[in-house]
Design a protein around this motif. Structure first.
Motif, PDB file in Angstrom:
ATOM      1  N   ALA A 150       0.828  -1.207   0.000  1.00 29.34           N
ATOM      2  CA  ALA A 150       0.000   0.000   0.000  1.00 29.34           C
ATOM      3  C   ALA A 150       0.859   1.252   0.000  1.00 29.34           C
ATOM      4  N   ALA A 151       1.972   1.223   0.728  1.00 26.70           N
ATOM      5  CA  ALA A 151       2.872   2.386   0.747  1.00 26.70           C
ATOM      6  C   ALA A 151       3.502   2.610  -0.619  1.00 26.70           C
ATOM      7  N   LEU A 152       3.876   1.526  -1.283  1.00 21.70           N
ATOM      8  CA  LEU A 152       4.523   1.659  -2.592  1.00 21.70           C
ATOM      9  C   LEU A 152       3.548   2.124  -3.671  1.00 21.70           C
ATOM     10  N   HIS A 153       2.258   1.922  -3.445  1.00 21.50           N
ATOM     11  CA  HIS A 153       1.253   2.354  -4.420  1.00 21.50           C
ATOM     12  C   HIS A 153       0.591   3.663  -4.007  1.00 21.50           C
ATOM     13  N   SER A 154       1.139   4.338  -3.003  1.00 15.14           N
ATOM     14  CA  SER A 154       0.598   5.614  -2.531  1.00 15.14           C
ATOM     15  C   SER A 154       1.494   6.753  -2.986  1.00 15.14           C
ATOM     16  N   PRO A 155       0.978   7.992  -3.018  1.00 14.84           N
ATOM     17  CA  PRO A 155       1.831   9.155  -3.282  1.00 14.84           C
ATOM     18  C   PRO A 155       2.911   9.251  -2.204  1.00 14.84           C
ATOM     19  N   PRO A 156       4.028   9.899  -2.496  1.00 12.05           N
ATOM     20  CA  PRO A 156       5.137   9.965  -1.528  1.00 12.05           C
ATOM     21  C   PRO A 156       4.718  10.426  -0.138  1.00 12.05           C
ATOM     22  N   ARG A 157       3.870  11.452  -0.055  1.00 14.89           N
ATOM     23  CA  ARG A 157       3.462  11.946   1.255  1.00 14.89           C
ATOM     24  C   ARG A 157       2.520  10.966   1.957  1.00 14.89           C
ATOM     25  N   PRO A 162       1.264   4.061   5.995  1.00 12.79           N
ATOM     26  CA  PRO A 162       1.341   2.611   5.786  1.00 12.79           C
ATOM     27  C   PRO A 162       2.720   2.034   6.087  1.00 12.79           C
ATOM     28  N   MET A 163       3.792   2.802   5.872  1.00 15.05           N
ATOM     29  CA  MET A 163       5.117   2.305   6.212  1.00 15.05           C
ATOM     30  C   MET A 163       5.266   2.144   7.721  1.00 15.05           C
ATOM     31  N   ALA A 164       4.727   3.098   8.471  1.00 12.88           N
ATOM     32  CA  ALA A 164       4.773   2.981   9.937  1.00 12.88           C
ATOM     33  C   ALA A 164       3.982   1.763  10.395  1.00 12.88           C
ATOM     34  N   CYS A 165       2.815   1.561   9.809  1.00 16.71           N
ATOM     35  CA  CYS A 165       1.997   0.397  10.169  1.00 16.71           C
ATOM     36  C   CYS A 165       2.691  -0.903   9.779  1.00 16.71           C
ATOM     37  N   ALA A 166       3.398  -0.904   8.637  1.00 12.34           N
ATOM     38  CA  ALA A 166       4.131  -2.102   8.222  1.00 12.34           C
ATOM     39  C   ALA A 166       5.257  -2.420   9.195  1.00 12.34           C
TER      40      ALA A 166
END
Length: 565
Positions: A150-157, A162-166
């Motif tokens: 999900a983080a990789l498919h989201s805009p940079p901001r 999702p990275m924190a949740c991962a």
């Protein structure tokens, strides 16, 4: 950050799979580590190294909640495995949707049901239907993969949350099973590295993930805090830094392994391949890899790394048994993603025509449903073999007896019966595998204040320590679950002589099984009556609840019959 494309279908498939797991799971103790994990979760103690603090904490909360409404601890803890395993379907489906959106709504809605079909396979059903840490660890690890996608498919901001949740999810996965969490980290590393190189992910987005991961590691503070309670079972009693370091390094754990890529390791891999061919597991692996390669190449490296890492770790154990219950849990992480690959293969076949689609779907169903034990042969919900063996053994003993045991399927259940259910607390259960550990002796003397003291630290090692302990208890009768514990000619053994307990007629009317052996003071071992040997043979038919526990009962019965003079 996008969610599930077909949430109703996905959650319905997970719910139905969970109902199946709950309906077929054991309601009682199972084998190997399960009773120990149930014991420490019920008490709020500390399990074997290197710890499972999240599973223990979550299990303890569930036991408390269940106790408030009259639900037994074992039902709560077995249910935790069933629910966690079924929920793993959700992040796996989410990962597939991120990389391979369905071309038709009908295909997208069918995808989670195909994954659920693979979830019925015996290899995924097995750890889902007994108390085990792997389902929870796999669920959290798969969730971290989905959140990374999900983080990789989201805009940079939008990637920071999702990275924190991962990071938090994979860190919590380590609190269930540190080995599985490590393999998930290794498997996700190529995706993260590629995203950093192509600038789909910035270094700034890694900071929240690292901070959340550190936060998740705080769950390990439970280990030294829980160990401070002297009334709970706490392996290693890691209450200070030296003891905690020794505990985390596994110094008090006697697991055996072979070297990677050695001759024994190659033999274990070959044995796994042969076993996997017979039960259809290699077919699931092959179909899953093919489907992933055809339709979801970005996650093929992750799936392959999970498969190779977990299989290699699984094959290094010695002695090695391909279908051993405790080891199959390691395969859960790759198998769930391979189940997704199987669903993709069926979708790929659908694009080739109805006939190809029907053949692919039918083949997958047959491979899944015919893997032994087949769904209609799974009677684990009626499995009480572990309780039957250990309860009967305790009931055979006179008051204040000493019972020497060695083997996980004896030690864990006996401790659970005594510590949680308070069954025969007068019996001193001495686990020989833990006799080198001072914490075990401290717990033993706390439970039995009437024991006479002895010199704990002296030359001679573990077996000499056990002999000193027995010599200090001259009024207590000594029994064992296996006469082979002490061959008289081997100086490193206990050098005791055993007689079948049935010959002594100790509480024979209370137990029709006769598993134990008493210490003999005669020059020659007394002969057991013929009916005693016949009794041992009859126990080989004890395990009707589950094929694997039935095999254990048969092995114990055959062992006892061979040992009877």
């Amino acid at each position: 950050m996008t969610g599930l494309a077909h949430p109703r279908s996905t959650w319905s498939a997970a719910a139905l799979l969970g109902v199946y797991y709950l309906a077929t799971m054991t309601r009682d103790m199972s084998l190997l580590d399960s009773p120990e994990l149930a014991l420490v979760a019920t008490q709020g103690g500390v399990g074997h190294p290197i710890g499972q603090p999240l599973h223990t904490l979550l299990g303890h909360v569930l036991v408390r909640l269940g106790g408030a409404v009259g639900v037994s601890p074992l039902l709560c803890l077995n249910g935790l495995s069933a629910v966690a395993c079924a929920l793993t379907l959700v992040p796996v489906t989410w990962v597939l949707e991120q990389h391979v959106p369905a071309t038709e709504p009908r295909q997208g809605a069918l995808r989670p049901w195909l994954i659920a079909l693979c979830g019925v396979h015996a290899a995924l059903w097995e750890p889902a239907t007994r108390v085990e840490v792997y389902p929870l660890g796999t669920l959290l690890g798969a969730t971290s993969v989905a959140l990374l996608g999900a983080a990789l498919h989201s805009p940079p901001r939008g990637a920071r949350l999702p990275m924190a949740c991962a990071g938090l999810s994979v860190s919590l996965a380590a609190g269930a099973n540190a080995v599985s969490a490590t393999f998930f980290l290794v498997a996700m590393a190529p995706q993260v590295g590629r995203a950093l190189v192509t600038r789909r992910l910035s270094l700034r987005a890694l900071a929240p993930a690292v901070a959340a991961a550190v936060l998740g590691l705080l769950v390990w503070a439970y280990v030294p805090l829980a160990a401070r309670d002297p009334d709970v079972v706490a392996w290693g009693r890691p209450v200070d830094w030296p003891a905690l370091r020794a505990y985390l390094q596994g110094e008090d754990y006697s697991g055996k392994s072979v070297a990677f890529f050695s001759t024994d390791f190659a033999a274990h891999v070959a044995a796994f391949g042969e076993w996997g061919t017979r039960n259809g597991l290699l077919a699931i692996i092959g179909f899953g890899l093919l489907g992933t390669a055809l339709r979801a190449r970005p996650i093929l490296p992750l799936t392959c790394i999970l498969l190779l890492a977990n299989t290699s770790w699984y094959a290094r154990y010695d002695p090695f048994a391909p279908g051993l219950l405790d080891y199959l849990g390691y395969l859960g992480a790759p198998l769930w993603f391979l189940a997704g690959g199987c669903a993709l293969l069926v979708e790929w076949a659908a694009d080739r025509g109805r006939v190809v689609h029907a053949v692919a779907g039918t083949t997958l169903a047959l491979v899944t449903l015919l893997a032994p034990p087949a769904p209609w042969q799974r009677t684990r919900s009626g499995d009480h073999v572990t309780r039957t063996l250990t309860t009967a053994a305790l009931d055979e003993l006179p008051r204040d007896a000493v019972l020497l045991v060695e083997a996980d399927h004896w030690v864990g259940p006996l401790l659970y019966l005594q510590e949680v259910e308070r069954h025969r607390p007068d019996v001193v259960v001495l686990a020989l595998g833990l006799a080198s550990s001072s914490w075990m002796w401290e717990l033993l003397y706390r439970r039995h204040p009437g024991l006479q003291p002895f010199v704990l630290r002296a030359p001679g090692g573990r077996d000499a320590r056990v002999r000193r302990f027995l010599a200090a208890q001259p009024t207590r009768r000594v029994f064992a679950n296996d006469p082979r514990l002490a061959p008289p000619r081997q100086a490193t053994q206990l050098r005791l002589r055993w007689c079948p307990l049935g010959a002594a007629r100790v509480r024979a009317r209370r137990s029709p099984i006769g598993w134990l052996y008493r210490r003999c003071w005669l020059q020659r071992t007394a002969r057991a009556p013929r009916r005693e040997t016949a009794r041992h043979h009859r126990t080989a038919r004890l395990g009707g609840g589950d094929a694997r526990t039935g095999a254990l009962a048969a092995a114990e019965g055959a062992r006892a019959a061979r040992s009877s003079p």
